[in-house]
Design a protein around this motif. Structure first.
Motif, PDB file in Angstrom:
ATOM      1  N   MET A   1      31.258  31.747  37.599  1.00  0.00           N
ATOM      2  CA  MET A   1      32.333  31.101  36.851  1.00  0.00           C
ATOM      3  C   MET A   1      33.529  30.852  37.760  1.00  0.00           C
ATOM      4  SD  MET A   1      34.377  32.565  33.502  1.00  0.00           S
ATOM      5  CE  MET A   1      35.865  31.784  32.905  1.00  0.00           C
ATOM      6  N   ARG A   2      34.110  29.693  37.623  1.00  0.00           N
ATOM      7  CA  ARG A   2      35.331  29.372  38.364  1.00  0.00           C
ATOM      8  C   ARG A   2      36.531  29.842  37.542  1.00  0.00           C
ATOM      9  NH1 ARG A   2      37.353  25.983  42.905  1.00  0.00           N
ATOM     10  NH2 ARG A   2      39.576  25.932  42.527  1.00  0.00           N
ATOM     11  N   TYR A   3      37.294  30.784  38.083  1.00  0.00           N
ATOM     12  CA  TYR A   3      38.456  31.322  37.386  1.00  0.00           C
ATOM     13  C   TYR A   3      39.719  30.592  37.826  1.00  0.00           C
ATOM     14  CZ  TYR A   3      35.341  35.174  36.116  1.00  0.00           C
ATOM     15  OH  TYR A   3      34.297  35.909  35.613  1.00  0.00           O
ATOM     16  N   ASP A   4      40.733  30.645  36.968  1.00  0.00           N
ATOM     17  CA  ASP A   4      42.014  30.029  37.299  1.00  0.00           C
ATOM     18  C   ASP A   4      42.934  30.985  38.049  1.00  0.00           C
ATOM     19  OD1 ASP A   4      41.188  27.716  36.042  1.00  0.00           O
ATOM     20  OD2 ASP A   4      42.112  28.234  34.122  1.00  0.00           O
ATOM     21  N   LEU A   5      42.581  32.286  38.073  1.00  0.00           N
ATOM     22  CA  LEU A   5      43.388  33.264  38.800  1.00  0.00           C
ATOM     23  C   LEU A   5      42.530  34.479  39.130  1.00  0.00           C
ATOM     24  CD1 LEU A   5      46.178  34.259  39.837  1.00  0.00           C
ATOM     25  CD2 LEU A   5      46.539  35.276  37.576  1.00  0.00           C
ATOM     26  N   VAL A   6      42.591  34.905  40.382  1.00  0.00           N
ATOM     27  CA  VAL A   6      41.942  36.137  40.822  1.00  0.00           C
ATOM     28  C   VAL A   6      43.038  37.169  41.052  1.00  0.00           C
ATOM     29  CG1 VAL A   6      40.468  37.242  42.538  1.00  0.00           C
ATOM     30  CG2 VAL A   6      40.092  34.829  41.927  1.00  0.00           C
ATOM     31  N   ILE A   7      42.955  38.289  40.345  1.00  0.00           N
ATOM     32  CA  ILE A   7      43.947  39.361  40.458  1.00  0.00           C
ATOM     33  C   ILE A   7      43.303  40.525  41.199  1.00  0.00           C
ATOM     34  CG2 ILE A   7      45.475  40.943  39.233  1.00  0.00           C
ATOM     35  CD1 ILE A   7      45.412  39.025  36.848  1.00  0.00           C
ATOM     36  N   PHE A   8      43.828  40.835  42.359  1.00  0.00           N
ATOM     37  CA  PHE A   8      43.310  41.950  43.149  1.00  0.00           C
ATOM     38  C   PHE A   8      44.112  43.216  42.874  1.00  0.00           C
ATOM     39  CE2 PHE A   8      42.110  38.280  45.737  1.00  0.00           C
ATOM     40  CZ  PHE A   8      40.803  38.589  46.105  1.00  0.00           C
ATOM     41  N   ASP A   9      43.416  44.330  42.642  1.00  0.00           N
ATOM     42  CA  ASP A   9      44.047  45.624  42.824  1.00  0.00           C
ATOM     43  C   ASP A   9      44.352  45.733  44.315  1.00  0.00           C
ATOM     44  OD1 ASP A   9      44.813  48.358  42.348  1.00  0.00           O
ATOM     45  OD2 ASP A   9      42.855  48.959  43.118  1.00  0.00           O
ATOM     46  N   ASN A  10      45.190  46.677  44.693  1.00  0.00           N
ATOM     47  CA  ASN A  10      45.567  46.795  46.098  1.00  0.00           C
ATOM     48  C   ASN A  10      44.840  47.926  46.815  1.00  0.00           C
ATOM     49  OD1 ASN A  10      47.333  45.886  48.320  1.00  0.00           O
ATOM     50  ND2 ASN A  10      48.226  47.934  48.126  1.00  0.00           N
ATOM     51  N   ASP A  11      45.131  49.157  46.414  1.00  0.00           N
ATOM     52  CA  ASP A  11      44.584  50.324  47.110  1.00  0.00           C
ATOM     53  C   ASP A  11      43.083  50.444  46.886  1.00  0.00           C
ATOM     54  OD1 ASP A  11      47.075  51.688  48.178  1.00  0.00           O
ATOM     55  OD2 ASP A  11      47.610  51.431  46.071  1.00  0.00           O
ATOM     56  N   GLY A  12      42.335  50.390  47.979  1.00  0.00           N
ATOM     57  CA  GLY A  12      40.893  50.480  47.897  1.00  0.00           C
ATOM     58  C   GLY A  12      40.197  49.150  47.739  1.00  0.00           C
ATOM     59  N   VAL A  13      40.949  48.098  47.428  1.00  0.00           N
ATOM     60  CA  VAL A  13      40.380  46.758  47.260  1.00  0.00           C
ATOM     61  C   VAL A  13      40.851  45.832  48.374  1.00  0.00           C
ATOM     62  CG1 VAL A  13      40.353  44.703  45.771  1.00  0.00           C
ATOM     63  CG2 VAL A  13      40.048  46.977  44.764  1.00  0.00           C
ATOM     64  N   LEU A  14      42.141  45.785  48.618  1.00  0.00           N
ATOM     65  CA  LEU A  14      42.683  44.995  49.725  1.00  0.00           C
ATOM     66  C   LEU A  14      42.875  45.846  50.974  1.00  0.00           C
ATOM     67  CD1 LEU A  14      45.409  42.874  47.873  1.00  0.00           C
ATOM     68  CD2 LEU A  14      43.153  42.102  48.630  1.00  0.00           C
ATOM     69  N   VAL A  15      43.427  47.034  50.787  1.00  0.00           N
ATOM     70  CA  VAL A  15      43.661  47.938  51.915  1.00  0.00           C
ATOM     71  C   VAL A  15      42.904  49.240  51.689  1.00  0.00           C
ATOM     72  CG1 VAL A  15      45.878  46.946  52.548  1.00  0.00           C
ATOM     73  CG2 VAL A  15      45.815  48.790  50.867  1.00  0.00           C
ATOM     74  N   ASP A  16      42.383  49.800  52.771  1.00  0.00           N
ATOM     75  CA  ASP A  16      41.549  51.001  52.683  1.00  0.00           C
ATOM     76  C   ASP A  16      42.439  52.249  52.665  1.00  0.00           C
ATOM     77  OD1 ASP A  16      39.271  52.504  52.531  1.00  0.00           O
ATOM     78  OD2 ASP A  16      38.844  52.435  54.673  1.00  0.00           O
ATOM     79  N   SER A  17      43.276  52.319  51.635  1.00  0.00           N
ATOM     80  CA  SER A  17      44.328  53.331  51.576  1.00  0.00           C
ATOM     81  C   SER A  17      43.966  54.556  50.755  1.00  0.00           C
ATOM     82  CB  SER A  17      45.601  52.708  50.987  1.00  0.00           C
ATOM     83  OG  SER A  17      45.302  52.076  49.753  1.00  0.00           O
ATOM     84  N   GLU A  18      42.958  54.461  49.910  1.00  0.00           N
ATOM     85  CA  GLU A  18      42.676  55.584  49.019  1.00  0.00           C
ATOM     86  C   GLU A  18      42.347  56.879  49.769  1.00  0.00           C
ATOM     87  OE1 GLU A  18      43.525  55.706  46.128  1.00  0.00           O
ATOM     88  OE2 GLU A  18      43.224  53.830  45.060  1.00  0.00           O
TER      89      GLU A  18
END
Length: 214
Positions: A1-18
């Motif tokens: 499905m083509r979405y109109d907005l992708v919302i990323f969590d940050n910690d553990g998803v964008l940056v390996d901070s967990e």
């Protein structure tokens, strides 16, 4: 499905901070007389705002954490981020593809704006996220698992919740996305798949997102 907005969590998803964050959180709580293992911290606090740490400690022990707890914890974690933090493997490729295809995206994190910014700068992701794409639990009354943060991000980005997808790695985040009426892709790099059972899809590698999102 083509979405109109992708919302990323940050910690553990964008940056390996967990791993970094929960290692320091467990150590600091233990230092203060609240014995906490790394696994305890992951189980109880991963994906949550700082008020959850205060609430659970008070509930379990009847004792409040020091007034400067957040400041001391963040100072330790931010210093560790500067030394150690990296972007999650494959996420730069996902961001490049979204940008190239004109798919709107943003980040909505339980962490503070300062934490998000420090992490992005250390991991080299700051060029992908100007201020208008960054949303924090500081911006709303309740953090995850309440849907407020995701609904706030969608409203600010001008997209209906049903046209959004969230990328999350914590059970609290999946619950928040479900409550917001959004699809959610559960990232299982650190979290067992059965703990993300409410997710629309499960992915174990960021490369899988490219086919799902565009």
């Amino acid at each position: 499905m083509r979405y109109d907005l992708v919302i990323f969590d940050n910690d553990g998803v964008l940056v390996d901070s967990e791993p970094i964050s929960n290692r320091h959180l467990a150590a600091y709580l233990t230092e203060l007389g609240h014995p906490t293992s790394y696994d305890d911290s992951i189980r109880d606090y991963m994906g949550s705002a700082m008020h959850r740490v205060h609430d659970l400690i008070l509930e379990r022990t009847g004792r409040r954490l020091p007034e400067d707890f957040d400041d001391v914890f963040h100072a330790r974690v931010f210093a560790a981020f500067e030394r150690e933090l990296e972007a999650v493997a494959g996420v730069t490729g996902v961001l490049e593809k979204l940008a190239a295809d004109g798919v709107p995206y943003c980040v909505a994190s339980s962490g503070s704006h300062a934490r998000i910014r420090v992490g992005h700068r250390a991991a080299g992701l700051d060029r992908w996220f100007e201020d208008a794409r960054i949303f924090s639990s500081e911006d709303v009354g309740q953090g995850k698992p309440a849907p407020d943060l995701f609904l706030h991000a969608a409203a600010r980005m001008g997209v209906e919740p049903g046209r959004c997808v969230v990328v999350e790695d914590s059970p609290l985040g999946v619950r928040a996305a479900n409550a917001a009426g959004m699809d959610v892709y559960g990232f299982t790099a650190m979290t067992p798949a059965d703990r993300l059972s409410g997710a629309t899809e499960l992915v174990s590698d960021m490369g899988q997102l490219v086919d799902l999102l565009v």
